[in-house]
Design an enzyme around this catalytic site. Sequence first.
Site, PDB file in Angstrom:
ATOM      1  CE1 TYR A   1       2.651   3.958  -5.983  1.00 13.35           C
ATOM      2  CE2 TYR A   1       0.959   5.474  -6.741  1.00 13.35           C
ATOM      3  CZ  TYR A   1       1.419   4.572  -5.817  1.00 13.35           C
ATOM      4  OH  TYR A   1       0.654   4.268  -4.717  1.00 13.35           O
TER       5      TYR A   1
ATOM      6  CG  ASP B   1      16.555  -3.784  -1.249  1.00 12.49           C
ATOM      7  OD1 ASP B   1      15.446  -3.556  -1.789  1.00 12.49           O
ATOM      8  OD2 ASP B   1      17.588  -3.155  -1.529  1.00 12.49           O
TER       9      ASP B   1
ATOM     10  CE  LYS C   1       1.052   0.677  -5.300  1.00 15.51           C
ATOM     11  NZ  LYS C   1       1.130  -0.443  -4.331  1.00 15.51           N
TER      12      LYS C   1
ATOM     13  CG  ASN D   1       1.440  -2.366   2.771  1.00 15.48           C
ATOM     14  OD1 ASN D   1       0.497  -1.638   2.500  1.00 15.48           O
ATOM     15  ND2 ASN D   1       2.517  -1.913   3.415  1.00 15.48           N
TER      16      ASN D   1
ATOM     17  CB  VAL E   1       3.818 -12.821   5.034  1.00 17.76           C
ATOM     18  CG1 VAL E   1       4.951 -11.988   4.434  1.00 17.76           C
ATOM     19  CG2 VAL E   1       4.325 -14.204   5.434  1.00 17.76           C
TER      20      VAL E   1
END
Length: 280
Positions: free
Chosen positions: A153, A63, A157, A88, A9
């Site tokens: 962000y 989505d 991460k 990812n 996937v």
Amino acid sequence: MSAPADWAVVTGASSGIGEHLARGLAARGYGLWLVARSTDALEALAKELRDRHGVRVRVRTCDLADPAARRALEEELAGQPVSVLCANAGFPTCGPLAENDPAQESAEVQVNVVSLHALTQALLPGMLARRRGGILVTGSTAGCQPVPTAATYSASKAFANTFAESLHVELRGTGVNCTLLAPGPVRTNFYSVGGMSRLQERKFLAWLTPERVAEAGLRGLAQGRRVVVPGPVAKAQYLAGRHTPRPVLFPVLRAAVLPVFRNARNGSRGRPVSRFSPLP
């Protein structure tokens, strides 16, 4: 890496690193579930991979910022013999938090954090039961330190980085591996989505191609590595972010790094039209 019945996937598979992860896995013989919002891009990639490598490819438009759509995907995948998850999908926001769109900030957390966590929980039990599998998490060198003007962000991460490294140790001896792929600057439309398209004009950042980054991640996963940081600039960012004391780091960011971000953002030709792009 693969057996005839193996499925992989890839989220965020419509472009950038995700597209090249899908290409690399198809070349290794995996059947693929391609997940992103862009049906047309996924269908075009699926046709190419079927024709070139003779592998099975399923297109799954989703989505990942939509909790109901994501839960439906989790339930569908949980019953499949998935051997590899490439988590990812992700996107950035740039600018002072108080000035950014709250809905876009919330969607960023849903995609970068919640979908990674939820899909891992959905697929990991099956991998453990079969005693084989791999999870490749696309984190970022941005997750190694706080980044003012990209607070959400960098925090998202940081979660991805820590989650992947923790799982790597937790899964030792189970036949399942988790590898963190922590890229630095990569030439994709990622920065346009964050409103900083002109940042890619800065040659000193030694931009890598998404092909190189994806291949490094897949090799690292096959080798059972804990962390893959492709390229010298990314390695320097990774080490500096982890080990520089914050009282030293923040003045450097204010003086040298944040002006570059501000100039790239202010000079961008336009704000992104889409809410997010499935990229790391």
